[in-house]
Design a protein around this motif. Sequence first.
Motif, PDB file in Angstrom:
ATOM      1  N   LYS A  80       5.029  -6.261  12.598  1.00  0.00           N
ATOM      2  CA  LYS A  80       5.295  -5.241  11.579  1.00  0.00           C
ATOM      3  C   LYS A  80       6.532  -5.587  10.760  1.00  0.00           C
ATOM      4  O   LYS A  80       7.517  -6.083  11.287  1.00  0.00           O
ATOM      5  CB  LYS A  80       5.497  -3.890  12.282  1.00  0.00           C
ATOM      6  CG  LYS A  80       5.655  -2.723  11.351  1.00  0.00           C
ATOM      7  CD  LYS A  80       5.825  -1.445  12.153  1.00  0.00           C
ATOM      8  CE  LYS A  80       5.870  -0.211  11.308  1.00  0.00           C
ATOM      9  NZ  LYS A  80       6.717  -0.228  10.161  1.00  0.00           N
ATOM     10  N   LYS A 116      -6.209   0.449   3.602  1.00  0.00           N
ATOM     11  CA  LYS A 116      -5.646   1.694   4.120  1.00  0.00           C
ATOM     12  C   LYS A 116      -5.517   1.559   5.632  1.00  0.00           C
ATOM     13  O   LYS A 116      -6.478   1.201   6.316  1.00  0.00           O
ATOM     14  CB  LYS A 116      -6.550   2.882   3.789  1.00  0.00           C
ATOM     15  CG  LYS A 116      -5.979   4.210   4.281  1.00  0.00           C
ATOM     16  CD  LYS A 116      -6.969   5.373   4.307  1.00  0.00           C
ATOM     17  CE  LYS A 116      -7.567   5.704   3.005  1.00  0.00           C
ATOM     18  NZ  LYS A 116      -8.387   6.946   3.053  1.00  0.00           N
ATOM     19  N   VAL A 117      -4.327   1.854   6.164  1.00  0.00           N
ATOM     20  CA  VAL A 117      -4.095   1.789   7.602  1.00  0.00           C
ATOM     21  C   VAL A 117      -4.293   3.168   8.213  1.00  0.00           C
ATOM     22  O   VAL A 117      -5.049   3.340   9.155  1.00  0.00           O
ATOM     23  CB  VAL A 117      -2.695   1.226   7.925  1.00  0.00           C
ATOM     24  CG1 VAL A 117      -2.415   1.269   9.413  1.00  0.00           C
ATOM     25  CG2 VAL A 117      -2.558  -0.187   7.379  1.00  0.00           C
ATOM     26  N   ARG A 118      -3.596   4.163   7.664  1.00  0.00           N
ATOM     27  CA  ARG A 118      -3.767   5.518   8.182  1.00  0.00           C
ATOM     28  C   ARG A 118      -3.161   6.533   7.220  1.00  0.00           C
ATOM     29  O   ARG A 118      -2.257   6.230   6.453  1.00  0.00           O
ATOM     30  CB  ARG A 118      -3.157   5.670   9.566  1.00  0.00           C
ATOM     31  CG  ARG A 118      -1.667   5.638   9.620  1.00  0.00           C
ATOM     32  CD  ARG A 118      -1.149   5.901  11.044  1.00  0.00           C
ATOM     33  NE  ARG A 118       0.284   5.770  11.027  1.00  0.00           N
ATOM     34  CZ  ARG A 118       0.963   4.798  11.599  1.00  0.00           C
ATOM     35  NH1 ARG A 118       0.343   3.869  12.264  1.00  0.00           N
ATOM     36  NH2 ARG A 118       2.269   4.753  11.536  1.00  0.00           N
ATOM     37  N   SER A 131      -0.216   5.051   4.863  1.00  0.00           N
ATOM     38  CA  SER A 131       0.254   3.723   5.247  1.00  0.00           C
ATOM     39  C   SER A 131      -0.824   2.716   4.852  1.00  0.00           C
ATOM     40  O   SER A 131      -2.006   2.919   5.141  1.00  0.00           O
ATOM     41  CB  SER A 131       0.486   3.699   6.758  1.00  0.00           C
ATOM     42  OG  SER A 131       0.846   2.419   7.179  1.00  0.00           O
ATOM     43  N   GLN A 133      -1.638  -1.779   3.669  1.00  0.00           N
ATOM     44  CA  GLN A 133      -1.239  -3.178   3.710  1.00  0.00           C
ATOM     45  C   GLN A 133      -1.651  -3.838   2.409  1.00  0.00           C
ATOM     46  O   GLN A 133      -2.727  -3.545   1.870  1.00  0.00           O
ATOM     47  CB  GLN A 133      -1.903  -3.918   4.871  1.00  0.00           C
ATOM     48  CG  GLN A 133      -1.440  -3.454   6.226  1.00  0.00           C
ATOM     49  CD  GLN A 133      -2.162  -4.177   7.345  1.00  0.00           C
ATOM     50  OE1 GLN A 133      -3.243  -4.703   7.163  1.00  0.00           O
ATOM     51  NE2 GLN A 133      -1.552  -4.193   8.515  1.00  0.00           N
ATOM     52  N   GLU A 139       3.021  -4.316   5.107  1.00  0.00           N
ATOM     53  CA  GLU A 139       2.915  -2.868   5.087  1.00  0.00           C
ATOM     54  C   GLU A 139       3.650  -2.272   3.896  1.00  0.00           C
ATOM     55  O   GLU A 139       4.684  -2.769   3.477  1.00  0.00           O
ATOM     56  CB  GLU A 139       3.507  -2.265   6.367  1.00  0.00           C
ATOM     57  CG  GLU A 139       2.753  -2.591   7.619  1.00  0.00           C
ATOM     58  CD  GLU A 139       3.277  -3.826   8.327  1.00  0.00           C
ATOM     59  OE1 GLU A 139       4.264  -4.412   7.892  1.00  0.00           O
ATOM     60  OE2 GLU A 139       2.675  -4.212   9.342  1.00  0.00           O
TER      61      GLU A 139
END
Length: 143
Positions: A80, A116-118, A131, A133, A139
């Motif tokens: 990260k 899209k991560v969350r 969140s 990427q 990120e």
Amino acid sequence: MSIKKFQVTFDCADPERVARFWCEVLGYVAPSPPEGFASWDAYNDSLPAEERGAWFACSDPMGEGPRLYFQRVPEGKVVKNRVHLDVRVGTGLVGEERLAALEAECARLEALGAVKVRVLLADEENESCISMQDIEGNEFCLD
């Protein structure tokens, strides 16, 4: 005390590709090719093979935001990020209106290759954010 200008530097595999992604995200512009060259391709073709495409940059056309600098590194992203950008698209919005603005921008960026991560929904302390990427896995947040 005076405000200092700064740039944000990204390590990446393909500097120009990542820079052009961020130009689209932020409305930034790529610089003109160096003097004497009609294009960045012509400039890169003039360099030794190991130096071609080693860096690229972009900047805020209004001169307000920081310059973004992208440099090629041999290793890929492993963990990260310790620093990330918050792309401010929901400033002043709350609740469903904010979430709708964030989701609309998320859809635009997904079309550019972002992931899209969350979705982090609002709680007692924070408004919603998403969140994500970029195209090389760095990120960032839509805030």
